[in-house]
Design a protein around this motif. Structure first.
Motif, PDB file in Angstrom:
ATOM      1  N   VAL A   1       0.871  -1.174   0.000  1.00 15.64           N
ATOM      2  CA  VAL A   1       0.000   0.000   0.000  1.00 15.64           C
ATOM      3  C   VAL A   1       0.908   1.223   0.000  1.00 15.64           C
ATOM      4  O   VAL A   1       1.730   1.394   0.897  1.00 15.64           O
ATOM      5  CB  VAL A   1      -0.936   0.011   1.228  1.00 15.64           C
ATOM      6  N   VAL A   2       0.760   2.053  -1.019  1.00 18.39           N
ATOM      7  CA  VAL A   2       1.598   3.241  -1.147  1.00 18.39           C
ATOM      8  C   VAL A   2       1.006   4.401  -0.348  1.00 18.39           C
ATOM      9  O   VAL A   2       1.719   5.116   0.350  1.00 18.39           O
ATOM     10  CB  VAL A   2       1.764   3.634  -2.630  1.00 18.39           C
ATOM     11  N   SER A   3      -0.319   4.583  -0.472  1.00 13.60           N
ATOM     12  CA  SER A   3      -0.961   5.672   0.268  1.00 13.60           C
ATOM     13  C   SER A   3      -2.419   5.340   0.538  1.00 13.60           C
ATOM     14  O   SER A   3      -3.018   4.513  -0.150  1.00 13.60           O
ATOM     15  CB  SER A   3      -0.856   6.994  -0.504  1.00 13.60           C
ATOM     16  N   VAL A   4      -2.959   6.009   1.544  1.00  9.58           N
ATOM     17  CA  VAL A   4      -4.369   5.871   1.909  1.00  9.58           C
ATOM     18  C   VAL A   4      -4.932   7.283   2.033  1.00  9.58           C
ATOM     19  O   VAL A   4      -4.389   8.112   2.761  1.00  9.58           O
ATOM     20  CB  VAL A   4      -4.539   5.118   3.250  1.00  9.58           C
ATOM     21  N   THR A   5      -6.016   7.545   1.306  1.00  6.52           N
ATOM     22  CA  THR A   5      -6.666   8.851   1.350  1.00  6.52           C
ATOM     23  C   THR A   5      -8.109   8.644   1.791  1.00  6.52           C
ATOM     24  O   THR A   5      -8.869   7.942   1.133  1.00  6.52           O
ATOM     25  CB  THR A   5      -6.643   9.518  -0.044  1.00  6.52           C
ATOM     26  N   HIS A   6      -8.481   9.262   2.903  1.00  7.61           N
ATOM     27  CA  HIS A   6      -9.847   9.124   3.407  1.00  7.61           C
ATOM     28  C   HIS A   6     -10.811   9.921   2.541  1.00  7.61           C
ATOM     29  O   HIS A   6     -10.505  11.025   2.104  1.00  7.61           O
ATOM     30  CB  HIS A   6      -9.924   9.595   4.862  1.00  7.61           C
ATOM     31  N   VAL A   7     -11.978   9.312   2.303  1.00 13.83           N
ATOM     32  CA  VAL A   7     -12.997   9.944   1.475  1.00 13.83           C
ATOM     33  C   VAL A   7     -14.366   9.590   2.039  1.00 13.83           C
ATOM     34  O   VAL A   7     -14.588   8.475   2.504  1.00 13.83           O
ATOM     35  CB  VAL A   7     -12.869   9.498  -0.005  1.00 13.83           C
ATOM     36  N   GLY A   8     -15.275  10.563   2.023  1.00 11.75           N
ATOM     37  CA  GLY A   8     -16.628  10.314   2.497  1.00 11.75           C
ATOM     38  C   GLY A   8     -16.669   9.897   3.957  1.00 11.75           C
ATOM     39  O   GLY A   8     -15.808  10.259   4.754  1.00 11.75           O
ATOM     40  N   GLU A   9     -17.691   9.113   4.295  1.00 12.20           N
ATOM     41  CA  GLU A   9     -17.878   8.640   5.663  1.00 12.20           C
ATOM     42  C   GLU A   9     -17.400   7.200   5.783  1.00 12.20           C
ATOM     43  O   GLU A   9     -18.083   6.278   5.366  1.00 12.20           O
ATOM     44  CB  GLU A   9     -19.356   8.728   6.044  1.00 12.20           C
ATOM     45  N   GLY A  10     -16.211   7.016   6.318  1.00 10.88           N
ATOM     46  CA  GLY A  10     -15.690   5.672   6.539  1.00 10.88           C
ATOM     47  C   GLY A  10     -15.092   5.004   5.325  1.00 10.88           C
ATOM     48  O   GLY A  10     -14.848   3.801   5.330  1.00 10.88           O
ATOM     49  N   GLY A  11     -14.815   5.765   4.284  1.00 17.41           N
ATOM     50  CA  GLY A  11     -14.220   5.199   3.082  1.00 17.41           C
ATOM     51  C   GLY A  11     -12.802   5.692   2.888  1.00 17.41           C
ATOM     52  O   GLY A  11     -12.367   6.657   3.503  1.00 17.41           O
ATOM     53  N   ALA A  12     -12.077   4.998   2.026  1.00 19.50           N
ATOM     54  CA  ALA A  12     -10.706   5.385   1.742  1.00 19.50           C
ATOM     55  C   ALA A  12     -10.318   4.916   0.352  1.00 19.50           C
ATOM     56  O   ALA A  12     -10.816   3.913  -0.148  1.00 19.50           O
ATOM     57  CB  ALA A  12      -9.752   4.808   2.774  1.00 19.50           C
ATOM     58  N   ILE A  13      -9.413   5.685  -0.250  1.00 19.46           N
ATOM     59  CA  ILE A  13      -8.807   5.285  -1.519  1.00 19.46           C
ATOM     60  C   ILE A  13      -7.441   4.702  -1.183  1.00 19.46           C
ATOM     61  O   ILE A  13      -6.615   5.359  -0.548  1.00 19.46           O
ATOM     62  CB  ILE A  13      -8.652   6.492  -2.465  1.00 19.46           C
ATOM     63  N   TYR A  14      -7.238   3.473  -1.613  1.00 18.56           N
ATOM     64  CA  TYR A  14      -5.970   2.784  -1.381  1.00 18.56           C
ATOM     65  C   TYR A  14      -5.194   2.750  -2.691  1.00 18.56           C
ATOM     66  O   TYR A  14      -5.656   2.191  -3.682  1.00 18.56           O
ATOM     67  CB  TYR A  14      -6.201   1.363  -0.868  1.00 18.56           C
ATOM     68  N   GLU A  15      -4.011   3.365  -2.690  1.00 14.11           N
ATOM     69  CA  GLU A  15      -3.105   3.300  -3.834  1.00 14.11           C
ATOM     70  C   GLU A  15      -2.177   2.118  -3.584  1.00 14.11           C
ATOM     71  O   GLU A  15      -1.424   2.107  -2.609  1.00 14.11           O
ATOM     72  CB  GLU A  15      -2.299   4.593  -3.948  1.00 14.11           C
ATOM     73  N   ILE A  16      -2.238   1.124  -4.458  1.00 12.72           N
ATOM     74  CA  ILE A  16      -1.494  -0.111  -4.241  1.00 12.72           C
ATOM     75  C   ILE A  16      -0.541  -0.342  -5.401  1.00 12.72           C
ATOM     76  O   ILE A  16      -0.927  -0.283  -6.562  1.00 12.72           O
ATOM     77  CB  ILE A  16      -2.450  -1.306  -4.062  1.00 12.72           C
ATOM     78  N   LEU A  17       0.707  -0.622  -5.051  1.00  9.80           N
ATOM     79  CA  LEU A  17       1.762  -0.862  -6.031  1.00  9.80           C
ATOM     80  C   LEU A  17       1.801  -2.334  -6.419  1.00  9.80           C
ATOM     81  O   LEU A  17       1.724  -3.211  -5.555  1.00  9.80           O
ATOM     82  CB  LEU A  17       3.114  -0.448  -5.446  1.00  9.80           C
ATOM     83  N   TYR A  18       1.930  -2.579  -7.718  1.00  6.83           N
ATOM     84  CA  TYR A  18       2.133  -3.930  -8.253  1.00  6.83           C
ATOM     85  C   TYR A  18       3.446  -3.893  -9.024  1.00  6.83           C
ATOM     86  O   TYR A  18       3.535  -3.251 -10.065  1.00  6.83           O
ATOM     87  CB  TYR A  18       0.999  -4.317  -9.211  1.00  6.83           C
ATOM     88  N   ASP A  19       4.473  -4.561  -8.508  1.00  4.92           N
ATOM     89  CA  ASP A  19       5.769  -4.550  -9.195  1.00  4.92           C
ATOM     90  C   ASP A  19       6.294  -5.955  -9.451  1.00  4.92           C
ATOM     91  O   ASP A  19       7.488  -6.174  -9.549  1.00  4.92           O
ATOM     92  CB  ASP A  19       6.791  -3.729  -8.423  1.00  4.92           C
ATOM     93  N   SER A  20       5.391  -6.909  -9.613  1.00  2.62           N
ATOM     94  CA  SER A  20       5.800  -8.299  -9.784  1.00  2.62           C
ATOM     95  C   SER A  20       6.208  -8.634 -11.214  1.00  2.62           C
ATOM     96  O   SER A  20       6.510  -9.776 -11.517  1.00  2.62           O
ATOM     97  CB  SER A  20       4.681  -9.236  -9.342  1.00  2.62           C
ATOM     98  N   GLY A  21       6.232  -7.644 -12.098  1.00  4.40           N
ATOM     99  CA  GLY A  21       6.557  -7.906 -13.497  1.00  4.40           C
ATOM    100  C   GLY A  21       8.030  -8.040 -13.780  1.00  4.40           C
ATOM    101  O   GLY A  21       8.425  -8.432 -14.858  1.00  4.40           O
ATOM    102  N   GLY A  22       8.874  -7.697 -12.835  1.00  3.65           N
ATOM    103  CA  GLY A  22      10.309  -7.792 -13.075  1.00  3.65           C
ATOM    104  C   GLY A  22      10.836  -6.567 -13.802  1.00  3.65           C
ATOM    105  O   GLY A  22      10.197  -5.525 -13.869  1.00  3.65           O
ATOM    106  N   ALA A  23      12.006  -6.742 -14.397  1.00  4.78           N
ATOM    107  CA  ALA A  23      12.692  -5.617 -15.021  1.00  4.78           C
ATOM    108  C   ALA A  23      12.051  -5.162 -16.324  1.00  4.78           C
ATOM    109  O   ALA A  23      12.238  -4.029 -16.744  1.00  4.78           O
ATOM    110  CB  ALA A  23      14.148  -5.989 -15.276  1.00  4.78           C
ATOM    111  N   THR A  24      11.303  -6.014 -16.971  1.00 11.32           N
ATOM    112  CA  THR A  24      10.753  -5.660 -18.281  1.00 11.32           C
ATOM    113  C   THR A  24       9.347  -5.071 -18.217  1.00 11.32           C
ATOM    114  O   THR A  24       8.838  -4.604 -19.223  1.00 11.32           O
ATOM    115  CB  THR A  24      10.718  -6.896 -19.195  1.00 11.32           C
ATOM    116  N   VAL A  25       8.718  -5.094 -17.066  1.00  9.26           N
ATOM    117  CA  VAL A  25       7.354  -4.588 -16.921  1.00  9.26           C
ATOM    118  C   VAL A  25       7.380  -3.389 -15.977  1.00  9.26           C
ATOM    119  O   VAL A  25       7.987  -3.444 -14.918  1.00  9.26           O
ATOM    120  CB  VAL A  25       6.418  -5.697 -16.369  1.00  9.26           C
ATOM    121  N   PRO A  26       6.722  -2.287 -16.354  1.00  7.36           N
ATOM    122  CA  PRO A  26       6.759  -1.089 -15.508  1.00  7.36           C
ATOM    123  C   PRO A  26       5.980  -1.280 -14.211  1.00  7.36           C
ATOM    124  O   PRO A  26       5.165  -2.187 -14.085  1.00  7.36           O
ATOM    125  CB  PRO A  26       6.086  -0.027 -16.382  1.00  7.36           C
TER     126      PRO A  26
END
Length: 142
Positions: free
Chosen positions: A38-63
């Motif tokens: 989880v890179v960041s969490v931003t609270h929104v509304g009542e009891g909600g949040a936006i979760y920014e999640i990193l996926y880097d399982s592609g190795g060197a050839t995948v961004p």
């Protein structure tokens, strides 16, 4: 003259091969990779949040890919990562830090990288109540 029985048999064999290949392709389709962190969490509304999640399982050839999920606030990052595998992201991009401003149930997003998927409305459930959040995306190319 060709045998009509042989032609019918050939057609049935080709049909079985095509159906088998279709079933194989359907069930062997790659699934979404496991989230890294989880890179960041931003609270929104009542009891909600936006979760920014990193996926880097592609190795060197995948961004690096960032997926943004809207869900109720989770107890910790591990719970958020687990729940993200059950949800669909509203934004998939190469751009980190896309969430710029939250105004009630409306979120301003900005990216300067490739966008793979985007939905301008998403929902989350909190205490049995369904909450709708809208997203306004501004995207520029570097």
């Amino acid at each position: 003259m060709q045998s009509q029985k042989g032609t019918k048999l050939g057609i049935w064999i080709l049909l079985i091969i095509c159906i088998s290949q279709g079933v194989y392709i359907y069930f062997s389709e790659p699934s979404r990779p496991d989230p890294t962190k989880v890179v960041s969490v931003t609270h929104v509304g009542e009891g909600g949040a936006i979760y920014e999640i990193l996926y880097d399982s592609g190795g060197a050839t995948v961004p690096l890919i960032y997926r943004y999920f809207l869900m109720d606030i989770q107890a910790n990052d591990q719970e958020a990562l687990k729940k993200s595998t059950e949800r669909e992201p509203f934004l998939v991009t190469k751009s980190p830090n896309a969430v710029r401003k939250v105004i009630g149930d409306s979120v301003k997003l900005k990216t300067s990288e490739t966008i793979y998927d985007f939905h301008n409305v998403s929902i989350y459930k909190n205490n049995g109540k369904i909450n709708i959040v809208t997203f306004d995306l501004v995207s520029t190319v570097k």
